[in-house]
Design a protein around this motif. Structure first.
Motif, PDB file in Angstrom:
ATOM      1  N   TRP C  46      19.596   6.962 -96.616  1.00  0.00           N
ATOM      2  CA  TRP C  46      20.818   7.224 -95.881  1.00  0.00           C
ATOM      3  C   TRP C  46      20.978   8.717 -95.977  1.00  0.00           C
ATOM      4  O   TRP C  46      20.722   9.300 -97.022  1.00  0.00           O
ATOM      5  N   VAL C 271      34.561   7.066 -90.574  1.00  0.00           N
ATOM      6  CA  VAL C 271      33.881   6.089 -89.744  1.00  0.00           C
ATOM      7  C   VAL C 271      34.366   6.089 -88.301  1.00  0.00           C
ATOM      8  O   VAL C 271      33.646   5.640 -87.410  1.00  0.00           O
ATOM      9  N   VAL C 274      32.305   7.335 -84.897  1.00  0.00           N
ATOM     10  CA  VAL C 274      31.294   6.595 -84.131  1.00  0.00           C
ATOM     11  C   VAL C 274      31.940   5.751 -83.022  1.00  0.00           C
ATOM     12  O   VAL C 274      31.574   5.877 -81.853  1.00  0.00           O
ATOM     13  N   PRO C 275      32.918   4.880 -83.354  1.00  0.00           N
ATOM     14  CA  PRO C 275      33.594   4.144 -82.270  1.00  0.00           C
ATOM     15  C   PRO C 275      34.197   5.074 -81.237  1.00  0.00           C
ATOM     16  O   PRO C 275      34.192   4.751 -80.035  1.00  0.00           O
ATOM     17  N   ILE C 278      31.513   6.003 -78.824  1.00  0.00           N
ATOM     18  CA  ILE C 278      31.099   4.840 -78.037  1.00  0.00           C
ATOM     19  C   ILE C 278      32.125   4.548 -76.949  1.00  0.00           C
ATOM     20  O   ILE C 278      31.789   4.306 -75.784  1.00  0.00           O
ATOM     21  N   GLN C 279      33.407   4.606 -77.325  1.00  0.00           N
ATOM     22  CA  GLN C 279      34.440   4.314 -76.332  1.00  0.00           C
ATOM     23  C   GLN C 279      34.585   5.441 -75.324  1.00  0.00           C
ATOM     24  O   GLN C 279      34.912   5.214 -74.158  1.00  0.00           O
ATOM     25  N   ALA C 282      31.980   4.419 -72.980  1.00  0.00           N
ATOM     26  CA  ALA C 282      32.268   3.172 -72.266  1.00  0.00           C
ATOM     27  C   ALA C 282      33.388   3.368 -71.252  1.00  0.00           C
ATOM     28  O   ALA C 282      33.381   2.754 -70.188  1.00  0.00           O
ATOM     29  N   MET C 295      29.763  11.636 -89.110  1.00  0.00           N
ATOM     30  CA  MET C 295      28.839  10.515 -88.944  1.00  0.00           C
ATOM     31  C   MET C 295      27.844  10.770 -87.807  1.00  0.00           C
ATOM     32  O   MET C 295      26.787  10.139 -87.771  1.00  0.00           O
ATOM     33  N   LEU C 298      24.152  11.851 -88.516  1.00  0.00           N
ATOM     34  CA  LEU C 298      23.138  10.930 -89.024  1.00  0.00           C
ATOM     35  C   LEU C 298      22.107  10.659 -87.950  1.00  0.00           C
ATOM     36  O   LEU C 298      22.425  10.575 -86.769  1.00  0.00           O
ATOM     37  N   THR C 300      20.780   7.944 -87.438  1.00  0.00           N
ATOM     38  CA  THR C 300      21.051   6.634 -86.853  1.00  0.00           C
ATOM     39  C   THR C 300      22.092   6.700 -85.746  1.00  0.00           C
ATOM     40  O   THR C 300      22.292   5.709 -85.046  1.00  0.00           O
ATOM     41  N   ASP C 303      20.907   5.618 -82.253  1.00  0.00           N
ATOM     42  CA  ASP C 303      20.670   4.187 -82.071  1.00  0.00           C
ATOM     43  C   ASP C 303      21.961   3.388 -82.176  1.00  0.00           C
ATOM     44  O   ASP C 303      22.169   2.443 -81.425  1.00  0.00           O
ATOM     45  N   THR C 304      22.807   3.780 -83.133  1.00  0.00           N
ATOM     46  CA  THR C 304      24.052   3.031 -83.311  1.00  0.00           C
ATOM     47  C   THR C 304      24.897   3.065 -82.049  1.00  0.00           C
ATOM     48  O   THR C 304      25.476   2.062 -81.650  1.00  0.00           O
ATOM     49  N   GLY C 306      23.743   3.541 -79.160  1.00  0.00           N
ATOM     50  CA  GLY C 306      22.932   3.172 -78.008  1.00  0.00           C
ATOM     51  C   GLY C 306      22.744   4.335 -77.045  1.00  0.00           C
ATOM     52  O   GLY C 306      22.715   4.149 -75.832  1.00  0.00           O
TER      53      GLY C 306
END
Lengths: 292, 368, 515
Positions: C46, C271, C274-275, C278-279, C282, C295, C298, C300, C303-304, C306
């Protein structure tokens, strides 16, 4: 502004109610205050990640069904192994379920690691409703929530098992005398309750955050208990109305005071305490019954 | 004159302590605890036991509320945090010394108990448990709120609090802190024990047994419930104050769910409704985690040439929780009570009725 | 005869042993230097756990080179690890006990680490109780130094921060990048007359509601202050604060959409980052995100989300395999990937590697393990080191913070600084500082401005754009005629493909400014 409040509150209220539905169901039937409810929410989201489009690449619908069934099986096994021996002891049940929640948290950390994993929405895209952009995923979550509510309602009121559940929640001993196998019923209630949590986990995570992490069990748990207390423990109607009340209160505060920050996360609990000051048993506090 | 007095004291001591196995056990345990620092232990072990003592005070206060009165609280972190923040704020804004801030913090803690008593005592059973859970969550958000950060200093919390014995060298500091927390635990335990065995305590247990019947007997149930909440809140606050000054920081994590759940786990592990159970539970909790899993297991693995994977850090809490889970299911009456039961069985060779774990057995026998 | 043979053999053996004993003791250590690493080291691979791998790499390299050469011989570096137990819920008690374990049971003489600020405060106190030098690596909070060592020097003198630069300077880096981005790219596209003396671009500010963002929030939203921070072209039309841990950011993002902002300054350490991204994707928010998102550093993250994080600009110590010091930083990157099986290092990994090297360099310079001599060495006004891999030069301020003096789009003096990177095709590319060989051009998402071949942002693809590319034809980064704006396909060279794609769009135009 008003449109925003109405649309977001309605959608959030609907999915919050779904979150609380399982919590209220298992309490109503067996009197278990399941502090691991948030963990089944988390487990659902993680299982969907494993089965879903990113890893095993199953078709999304199949992935949802398998994940939910998996959670149901796991929860009923866990119920038999851990909760059953301490049943009837309120504190014991709480200790056991807290331990379960911590175990799930650490397991997820060990297996998937601390970084978040993606929980893809089932459908993409968005549509403006009254000028407010709403993603299809949220509308789907809202619809699923309403459908599940209706079907649980019909299940409890019409089916034989549902009637047995109501009987057990009214008086366990008499129900046993009438030949109802309470143990099986409790396991069934536990499985249903955790499956509802898993559905909520998949659809709420997919439609809002888009990720799952080992931390996601706490807020749903706190939210679901505040809704359930607000609506009355064990009342299905209560959790629906409680969900909408909390949804409206929260979203209104966010939209009216976008700079409020932390105060937003206080809203559900404050509303709950205020309601309890007026009605010590919540709005519809009784055990599972058809409140008609 | 003096001689006879000593003799009388001795004989009463033997009668009250040596002849009753659990008390003898407790006495021996106390002796061991008292001599531990003299053994010249590494200060780390002392630190572990210092925090175990604090947790024991905290869990004992929860035990009084839940084990004796049956008022299930899932939000005891409220008092923990109130304690930490009260003493820290008094220090920050008024520069008061520790021996002034802690008593004031205790007053604040008991006032908070009265304040939340009004909404809480109207509700019962699981409602109460879940409502109490909400208060620390609310306060956790409030102390983190940036708008109030000039008071609470947000997520970092209030730092640089004075240590209890700042003038001593660090090793002596640990020894002094150890005795301080141990003495405070025993003081708290004695007070709680006295309360529990007084007339008030009997009323508490009667409320636990049957609230309605108690009411019918003319007992002002609300008054006694509030009283137990206040005493419990007082000692919970004390634990919070101690924790803050030991860490020299009080930060929002004191209001986290973790601190509501830990006393429950610890009390249940030791034996609910016993007052001494939490001490046993707290020591098991800390020694298992901070000694066996943190130090001895890696050493053993090193000895046998096994390399522990990095994930072990996260597996530790998992292993620990699994052990607790098994213990809780196996001995729902708690380890401490299990042991004393065994001892009493040996001595009295009497069948003990197995009632629910919440009922304190000794009291029950007295009632017969 | 037999006896003679035995005696002869014994003598030969003795001689051989004596020869080996007389050999120089290279590779033989006279003692150990124990260094404790405390942080989220519990889970390997990590990225903050990169702290563990990077410090192991440093220790292996130093030991392989003969250890630490002190006055009385060579010392071996031995590491001990402690987990700060801050994930997912911070617990200062556990962190403090872990620190005490490292110091007393493991006997560590130096400690490095401290990632989450919630627990680092408690760890500092334990380290200072035992007067053990503690090099903070991870927590950027100003107050850990300004409210300790600056107030009570005697107690906190052994406290240092090696990485990252403090949060005030981090914020200034972001503000500098925002100024640059606004002036160079967003103003021609979205500059409107909003009642100011010059055209302005609407800016939205969204951040998590935690104390470390307090000053940033004030500087970014106070109408009297933000022109000085963001430059004359910014008009902050929306400000929102999200409680940390939120997973549903859509109400705030709806407001951002309604505010018509085109630059979205977002600041998250937890945290929620990340959301949020994404939003943002979206909901198709037409605003370029730029800010601090821990975050998002990272590996990842791509991929997290997408790939939804594409075009997100944020702070990072370095981008993906950024060769700040060619032959050093990129070698570290490759070695780290080889060690971890492909996991990228982030700032705490660089910090751990830097910290170990700085410490060993100082120990060798003073020739002793004595911490007061070490302290005097670091506090020497002439102290400066080039042992770090993230910046050519390193020194400490008077309160033991890592020195940083450049936050703008250029990096000339070479002291430690943070970079602004942009996620692009699953890589983080450095966009600020913009004057380095490895810097890439700032990409504007095609759904915000479709004419990616309009190099000078005048609303049409014309001969000027082709001329710009033609002038730089055949060049690579570092060459005199290199023009990174002309590298349309981001392949690091300007060739016929770039010119062809510009030529294909020739004549296309849109009316600027866009709404």
């Amino acid at each position: 502004m008003i449109e925003e409040i109405i649309i977001y509150s309605t959608i959030s209220g609907g999915v919050y109610a779904l979150l609380a539905l399982g919590f209220t169901l298992i309490y109503g039937v067996s009197g278990v205050v399941n502090l691991a409810h948030g963990s089944f929410y988390m487990l659902g989201a993680y299982m969907f990640y494993v089965l879903g489009p990113k890893v095993l690449e199953l078709p999304p619908i199949l992935a949802v069904i398998l994940a939910v069934v998996f959670v149901g099986v796991v929860s009923s096994i866990l119920y038999r192994l851990t909760i059953h021996p301490v049943l009837g002891d309120e504190v014991g049940v709480m200790v056991v379920t807290v331990c379960l929640a911590l175990i799930f948290q650490q397991l997820m950390l060990l297996v998937f690691g601390p970084p978040n994993v993606p929980v893809a929405p089932l459908i993409e895209g968005s549509v403006p409703i009254w000028g407010v952009k709403v993603t299809y995923a949220r509308i789907l979550a809202f619809a699923i929530s309403l459908v599940l509510f209706a079907s649980l309602w019909i299940f409890i009121s019409k089916s034989k098992i549902g009637k047995a559940m109501r009987a057990v929640s009214q008086d366990r001993e008499v129900a046993m005398l009438m030949g109802i196998n309470t143990e099986k019923l409790y396991m069934l209630a536990m499985a249903t309750s955790s499956m509802l949590a898993a559905v909520a986990g998949i659809f709420i995570s997919g439609s809002t955050s888009g990720v799952a992490g080992a931390w996601i069990w706490m807020y749903p748990l706190a939210l679901s208990f505040s809704i359930v207390i607000l609506g009355g423990l064990g009342s299905i109607k209560g959790s629906l109305i409680g969900g909408f009340i909390i949804g409206y209160a929260e979203q209104t505060v966010i939209i009216v005071a976008p700079e409020g920050g932390q105060i937003v996360s206080v809203v559900p609990f404050t509303v709950m305490v205020l309601v309890l000051l007026l009605r010590p048993k919540g709005l519809f506090g009784k055990r599972i019954e058809m409140e008609d | 004159m003096v001689k006879s007095y000593i003799r009388r004291a001795y004989s009463s001591f033997t009668a009250h302590v040596f002849d009753i196995p659990p008390r003898l056990m407790a006495f021996l345990f106390l002796l061991v605890l008292l001599v531990i620092p003299v053994a010249g232990l590494n200060p780390y072990y002392l630190s572990v036991m210092i925090y175990a003592n604090v947790l024991a005070i905290f869990a004992a206060s929860w035990d009084l509320l839940v084990g004796r009165t049956g008022q299930i609280s899932l939000g005891h972190a409220l008092f923990f945090g109130i304690g930490g923040y009260s003493t820290a704020l008094l220090f920050k804004f008024f520069g008061l010394p520790t021996w002034v801030t802690i008593p004031i913090a205790l007053l604040i803690g008991s006032s908070v108990a009265v304040l939340i008593g009004f909404p809480c005592l109207r509700v019962k059973g699981p409602y109460l448990a879940l409502v109490t859970m909400a208060f620390p969550i609310i306060l956790h958000s409030i102390v983190k709120w940036t708008t109030l950060s000039h008071i609470f200093e947000g997520e970092y919390g209030i730092r640089r609090l004075p240590a209890f014995f700042a003038s001593l060298p660090i090793r002596q500091q640990r020894i002094a802190e150890y005795y301080l927390t141990l003495i405070l635990f025993f003081a708290a335990a004695v007070i709680i024990y006295k309360v529990a065995n007084s007339k008030t305590g009997i009323v508490f247990v009667s409320i636990l047994d049957d609230e309605l019947a108690s009411k019918a007997c003319g007992i002002n149930v609300t008054k006694y419930k509030l009283m137990s909440l206040i005493i419990s809140g007082l000692f919970g606050t004390l634990a919070g104050c101690l924790q803050a000054h030991l860490l020299k920081v009080s930060n929002p994590s004191m209001f986290l769910l973790t601190w509501s759940f830990t006393p429950i786990i610890v009390t249940f592990l030791g034996g609910i409704g016993t007052i001494y159970g939490p001490l046993v539970g707290a020591y098991i909790y800390y020694i298992l985690d901070k000694y066996f899993l943190a130090i001895q297991l890696p050493r053993l693995c090193k000895y046998f040439g096994v390399t522990l994977p990095g994930e072990f850090e996260y597996a530790k809490l998992l292993i620990f929780t699994l052990i607790v889970l098994v213990l809780v299911i196996k001995w729902p009456r708690g380890i401490a009570r299990f042991t004393t039961d065994k001892l009493e069985d040996l001595e009295e060779a009497r069948d003990l009725d197995e009632r629910g774990p919440r009922i304190w057995k000794r009291y029950e026998r007295k009632k017969k | 005869m037999k006896e003679k043979a035995i005696i002869g053999m014994v003598i030969t053996a003795l001689i051989i042993v004596a020869m080996f004993a007389a050999l120089p003791t290279k590779g033989q250590f006279v003692g150990q230097i124990k260094i404790g690493i405390i942080g989220p080291v519990g889970l390997p691979h990590w990225s903050p756990a990169g702290m563990k791998e990077a410090s192991e790499m440093a220790a292996e390299e130093i030991n392989a080179a003969g250890g630490v050469h002190l006055a009385d011989g060579d010392y071996e570096i031995v590491l001990a690890f402690g987990d700060e137990k801050a994930y997912p819920t911070p617990n200062p008690t556990d962190a403090a006990l872990e620190m005490e374990r490292l110091i007393t049971i493991e006997g560590c003489e130096f400690i490095m680490g401290g990632f989450r600020s919630e627990v680092t405060g408690a760890m500092i106190e334990v380290a200072m109780d035992y007067e053990t030098p503690f090099f903070i690596n991870g927590a950027s909070t100003d107050e850990f130094l300004t409210e300790t060592i600056a107030v009570d020097y005697e107690r906190y003198k052994y406290l240092f921060r090696v990485n990252p630069i403090n949060s005030t300077m981090l914020f200034k880096t972001i503000a500098g990048a925002a100024q640059f981005l606004l002036a160079a790219k967003l103003l021609p596209l979205y500059g409107h007359d909003l009642g100011g003396p010059n055209p302005q671009v609407k800016v939205a500010v969204v951040m998590e509601d935690l104390k470390w963002t307090e000053t940033m929030y004030f500087y970014l939203t106070n109408p009297a202050v933000y022109p000085a921070v963001l430059g004359p072209y910014a008009n902050v039309t929306y400000a929102g604060r999200i409680p940390d841990g939120t997973t549903d950011c859509s109400p705030w993002l709806t407001d951002v959409i309604n505010s018509e902002a085109r630059l979205l300054i977002h600041i998250f350490s937890g945290v929620t980052g990340v959301p949020f991204i994404i939003q943002w994707s979206a909901m198709n928010v037409q605003a370029l995100p730029l800010g601090i998102n821990v975050m998002a550093q990272l590996q990842t993250h791509w991929d997290t989300t997408g790939g939804a994080c594409e075009y997100e600009g944020m702070l990072s110590t370095l981008g993906t395999r950024t060769p700040v010091i060619p032959g050093v930083t990129d070698v570290f990157w490759d070695n780290f990937l080889a060690k971890t099986g492909g996991a990228w290092p982030i700032y705490t990994a660089y910090g751990a590697y830097n910290g170990m090297n700085l410490l060993v360099e100082a120990l060798e310079a003073t020739g002793t393990k004595d911490k007061d001599t070490l302290l005097a060495h670091f506090e020497d006004p002439a102290y400066e080191s080039s042992a770090t891999i993230t910046s050519p030069r390193t020194k400490f301020t008077s309160i033991h913070d890592v020195f940083c003096n450049e936050v703008g789009p250029y990096w000339t003096e070479g002291y430690a600084r943070a970079q602004v990177v942009q996620w692009l095709a699953s890589r983080m590319e450095t966009v600020s500082p913009a004057d380095q060989i490895y810097s890439k051009k700032w990409a504007i998402p095609p759904w915000m401005y479709s004419l990616i071949t309009d190099l000078n942002y005048d609303g049409k693809v014309d001969i000027k754009d082709i001329a710009t590319a033609a002038k730089a034809f055949g060049t690579e980064p570092g060459k005199a005629r290199w023009e990174k704006e002309a590298d349309v396909n981001f392949d690091g060279k300007i060739d016929i493909r770039d010119i062809a794609s510009i030529a294909k769009d020739f004549g296309k135009s849109v009316t600027l400014p866009l709404p």
